[in-house]
Design a protein around this motif. Structure first.
Motif, short mmCIF file in Angstrom:
data_model
loop_
_atom_site.label_atom_id
_atom_site.label_comp_id
_atom_site.label_asym_id
_atom_site.label_seq_id
_atom_site.Cartn_x
_atom_site.Cartn_y
_atom_site.Cartn_z
N GLN A 182 0.83 -1.21 0.00
CA GLN A 182 0.00 0.00 0.00
C GLN A 182 0.87 1.27 0.00
OE1 GLN A 182 -3.50 -0.19 -0.17
NE2 GLN A 182 -2.99 -2.34 -0.41
N LEU A 183 2.04 1.16 0.61
CA LEU A 183 2.91 2.33 0.80
C LEU A 183 4.00 2.46 -0.26
CD1 LEU A 183 3.31 1.93 4.67
CD2 LEU A 183 1.77 3.50 3.45
N ALA A 184 4.03 1.56 -1.22
CA ALA A 184 5.08 1.57 -2.24
C ALA A 184 5.13 2.93 -2.94
CB ALA A 184 4.81 0.46 -3.26
N ASP A 185 6.34 3.43 -3.09
CA ASP A 185 6.61 4.70 -3.79
C ASP A 185 5.96 5.91 -3.11
OD1 ASP A 185 8.08 3.30 -5.75
OD2 ASP A 185 6.22 2.82 -6.80
N LYS A 186 5.68 5.81 -1.82
CA LYS A 186 5.10 6.94 -1.08
C LYS A 186 6.01 7.29 0.08
CE LYS A 186 0.46 5.81 -2.39
NZ LYS A 186 -0.59 4.88 -2.18
N LYS A 187 6.01 8.55 0.46
CA LYS A 187 6.72 8.99 1.65
C LYS A 187 5.75 8.89 2.83
CE LYS A 187 9.56 12.45 1.36
NZ LYS A 187 10.12 13.80 1.11
N PRO A 235 -4.54 18.58 2.50
CA PRO A 235 -5.52 17.83 1.71
C PRO A 235 -4.81 16.82 0.80
CG PRO A 235 -5.96 20.19 1.62
CD PRO A 235 -4.63 20.02 2.32
N GLY A 236 -5.44 15.68 0.61
CA GLY A 236 -4.88 14.66 -0.26
C GLY A 236 -3.92 13.70 0.40
N THR A 237 -3.81 13.76 1.71
CA THR A 237 -2.91 12.88 2.45
C THR A 237 -3.65 11.61 2.87
OG1 THR A 237 -1.72 14.80 3.31
CG2 THR A 237 -1.35 12.70 4.42
N ASP A 265 3.28 11.63 2.02
CA ASP A 265 2.05 11.27 1.31
C ASP A 265 1.06 10.52 2.19
OD1 ASP A 265 3.19 12.08 -1.29
OD2 ASP A 265 4.48 10.33 -1.00
N VAL A 266 1.61 9.80 3.19
CA VAL A 266 0.77 8.95 4.05
C VAL A 266 1.16 9.17 5.50
CG1 VAL A 266 0.08 6.57 4.59
CG2 VAL A 266 0.69 7.17 2.24
#
Length: 178
Positions: A37-42, A126-128, A103-104
């Motif tokens: 789920q967290l791939a390529d996200k900070k 917003p968008g997190t 991002d998350v």
């Protein structure tokens, strides 16, 4: 030996787990799911305790920054008995949310009856996305205001399959998509 011995041993094992890893009963399969789920996200983890979740996710290649108000041996509740599993930034949740680019947001078992988790959600851009581990509304995590805020922020989510909480706990792992 009596029939209570296995239950007693399970209780001791659970207590050791909680002392070092916290309340979630995460398996390798659960960590793999979270990493996907967290791939390529900070990722920013707030209230990370000893950093067990972050350390496991780092091993799986997740870009995560673990933070806690009382990192490492500074936590007055640990009495120098336990040590962190990874480098932890000393920050309260709201300061971390405002300071870091991510991002998350990851939260695991935010303190029952304490508003810090709600305040952190209020500070989100917003968008997190949110990866939440813990009990739900009326459980032993956060406040009702926190869960109301989740309802306001998120309409889509994915629940981690095959997660099995400890006996008598009602927690889950859920990824909320912004």
């Amino acid at each position: 030996m009596n029939s209570l011995t296995p239950h007693f041993e399970a209780a001791i094992s659970r207590q050791r787990h909680i002392s070092v890893r916290g309340y979630p009963s995460l398996t390798n399969e659960n960590f793999m799911w979270m990493a996907s789920q967290l791939a390529d996200k900070k990722v920013l983890e707030v209230g990370c305790g000893l950093g067990w979740i972050a350390s496991e996710l780092i091993e799986l290649g997740v870009d995560i920054t673990p933070t806690d108000l009382w990192p490492n041996q500074h936590n007055p509740y640990w009495k120098h008995e336990y040590f962190s599993r990874t480098k932890i930034e000393q920050k309260d949740a709201v300061s971390a949310v405002k300071e870091y680019d991510f991002d998350v947001l990851l939260m695991s078992w935010p303190c029952y009856g304490d508003d810090w988790a709600y305040d952190a959600l209020c500070a989100l851009s917003p968008g997190t996305d949110l990866l939440y581990i813990g009990e739900g509304r009326e459980g032993c995590c956060a406040t009702n205001a926190f869960f109301d805020k989740i309802d306001d922020l998120y309409e889509k989510w994915v629940v981690c399959p095959h997660y099995e909480p400890f006996r008598a706990l009602h927690d889950y792992v859920i990824y909320y998509k912004a």
